[in-house]
Design an enzyme around this catalytic site. Structure first.
Site, PDB file in Angstrom:
ATOM      1  N   SER A   5      24.334  11.227 -20.782  1.00 53.85           N
ATOM      2  CA  SER A   5      24.805  11.513 -19.558  1.00 53.85           C
ATOM      3  C   SER A   5      24.366  13.101 -19.045  1.00 53.85           C
ATOM      4  CB  SER A   5      26.153  11.131 -19.517  1.00 53.85           C
ATOM      5  OG  SER A   5      26.809  11.075 -18.262  1.00 53.85           O
ATOM      6  N   LYS A  52      21.948   7.050 -20.368  1.00 54.31           N
ATOM      7  CA  LYS A  52      22.905   6.727 -19.523  1.00 54.31           C
ATOM      8  C   LYS A  52      22.513   7.759 -18.437  1.00 54.31           C
ATOM      9  CE  LYS A  52      27.613   7.191 -18.038  1.00 54.31           C
ATOM     10  NZ  LYS A  52      27.449   7.970 -16.665  1.00 54.31           N
TER      11      LYS A  52
END
Length: 482
Positions: A289, A314
């Site tokens: 992320s 992600k």
């Protein structure tokens, strides 16, 4: 655990627009409004019948919560979620490194539950627990598996009694669980070098400030290169990652984002400054992320070399929408791409130098890439130090009579080589940077394969690499490249 990468603000969930234009547009808006009212009426009817006639004793709020969760989960998006007030607080506490417990990190290895670290100012630290202690008993019951870690956890203000083995002496501690905070950023200058090391464990709401302070401190002490450790960092706030990126670059693309339209929009770093030194980033499969935003930006802009394992993958950003009943909706609102427009969602970012399945080998390789020349390493199943400074990690060693085996990936990293196992002839080969190879055969007991991990016998290893020095005493392995 699902990684998190969120914008640090809440949006108003309902916007009102005055529609002016052709009659057809007005009719379409009215038709949409009629459909919406009909849909809401059906939901209200279902809620009424369940509330009035069901005999299962389900509470109204539980019905509403599960109805909303059903809508969110239908998206088939693992990153969107619905939070009650309590669940949102727990989520934010995790991002901001706020926890309840006794304040230790643990590892279960070789049938032992070992304390690998004791957090400063934690209940365990105040009680006197030390790194290296072996927990043998929890609340009167012996430790027999990794599941016993769960018995040490518990609610705030409750007590747990642990017995530890410290150098053969049993010690009993009664510890009251409490709330404590972990720093998002830790760092040090690697002894005998001008290389700095900074680890970011989460992009919390203070991570950018913590990082700026640590980098400034190391700059003042004269570092000329930096190892940035993003392993096991599941993400956090995009704003924190963006502010940290400003300390590495200026007038360069951080990432591209895309909303429902699919059109890519550049996010450009402004008011930043080039870091002006070599940078190495350490990654693994839990680098996710916001960590991937920073990794991709520094890699694609030729600011950093990436060492380690392929990242989580992600490439989505969420917003937190506050609802009228006090609950919240975490919803994916943007996709993002690296500056080179790489879409790595569900795939991950590939490192420049791939070192798999051994965190210490990754660290050693990263230090070499940053310019460290001297490596004096000491490791046990619960600890790791390099050049006398403590680092996160551990070293497992196998003993067979007078033979001592260490992980092949670590030993290969120490000689700046890459290991390769050949199943057909049961042989491990290390190839160094200039292409020179050294082979170790299982038939001669120079190498062992244990649960798909290979270990090299140290006496045999130093025959091929005589500049490496080693010793092993009371569970501690010492390695030196001098």
């Amino acid at each position: 655990m699902i990684p998190h990468c969120i914008r640090k603000y809440a949006l108003i969930p309902l916007l009102s627009f005055m529609l002016l234009g052709l009659p057809q547009a007005v009719w379409a808006a009215e038709a949409d409004a009629t459909t919406e009212v009909s849909d809401l009426k059906a939901l209200q009817e279902v809620l009424y019948y369940l509330d009035t006639y069901n005999i299962e004793g389900v509470q109204r709020q539980e019905l509403l919560d599960n109805a909303i969760r059903g809508m969110v989960y239908t998206l088939d998006d693992p990153y969107s979620d619905y939070f009650t007030e309590e669940e949102l607080q727990s989520f934010e506490d995790g991002v901001n490194q706020e926890f309840v417990g006794i304040g230790v990190t643990l590892r279960y290895a070789e049938d032992k539950l070992v304390v690998t670290d004791v957090l400063k100012n934690s209940p365990a630290a105040e009680a006197g627990v030390l790194p290296g202690d072996i927990i043998i008993d929890v609340d009167g019951l012996p430790v027999t598996s990794s599941e016993d870690i769960l018995r040490i956890q518990g609610a705030e203000h409750t007590e747990v009694k642990i017995t530890v083995d410290r150098a053969g002496q049993p010690l009993v501690y009664s510890i009251t669980r409490a709330h404590f905070s972990l720093p998002s950023v830790t760092g040090k200058i690697v002894p005998y070098s001008k290389v700095g090391y900074i680890a970011i464990s989460s992009f919390s709401d203070t991570a950018d400030e913590e990082f700026a302070e640590e980098l400034a401190r190391q700059r003042k002490e004269g570092i000329g290169a930096l190892v940035l450790d993003l392993r096991d960092n599941l993400g956090g706030y995009v704003e924190s990652a963006t502010n940290i990126a400003k300390l590495f670059m200026d007038d360069q693309v951080l990432m591209y984002t895309a909303t429902q339209s699919g059109e890519l929009q550049p996010v450009v770093i402004e008011d930043g400054q080039p870091i002006g030194m070599p940078v190495v980033i350490l990654t693994n499969e839990l680098t996710a992320s916001a960590s991937e935003i920073l990794t991709g930006a520094l890699r694609d802009n030729d600011i950093a070399t990436v060492v380690g394992e392929q990242t989580y993958g992600k490439a989505r950003i969420q917003n937190i929408f506050t609802l009228s009943n006090g609950s919240s909706l975490k919803l994916t609102v943007q996709a993002y791409f690296t500056p080179n427009r790489e879409d790595f969602n569900y795939v991950g970012l590939k490192p420049d130098i791939e070192i798999e399945h051994n965190a210490v080998a990754q660290l050693v390789t990263g230090l070499y890439e940053a310019g460290v020349r001297r490596i004096d390493l000491s490791g046990s199943p619960a600890s790791l130090s390099i050049n006398g400074a403590a680092f996160p990690g551990y070293v497992d060693v196998l003993k067979d009579g007078d033979k001592v085996y260490a992980p092949s990936r670590l030993l290969a990293a120490l000689v700046k080589g890459q290991p390769a196992w050949t199943t057909s002839n049961q042989k491990l080969t290390i190839t160094d940077q200039v292409g020179k190879q050294a082979g170790f055969a299982a038939a001669t007991q120079a190498v062992k394969l244990v649960e798909s991990e290979s270990y090299l016998e140290l006496h045999e290893f130093v025959k091929k690499y005589p500049h490496i020095r080693w010793s092993y005493d009371q569970g501690v392995l010492n390695l030196s490249n001098r």
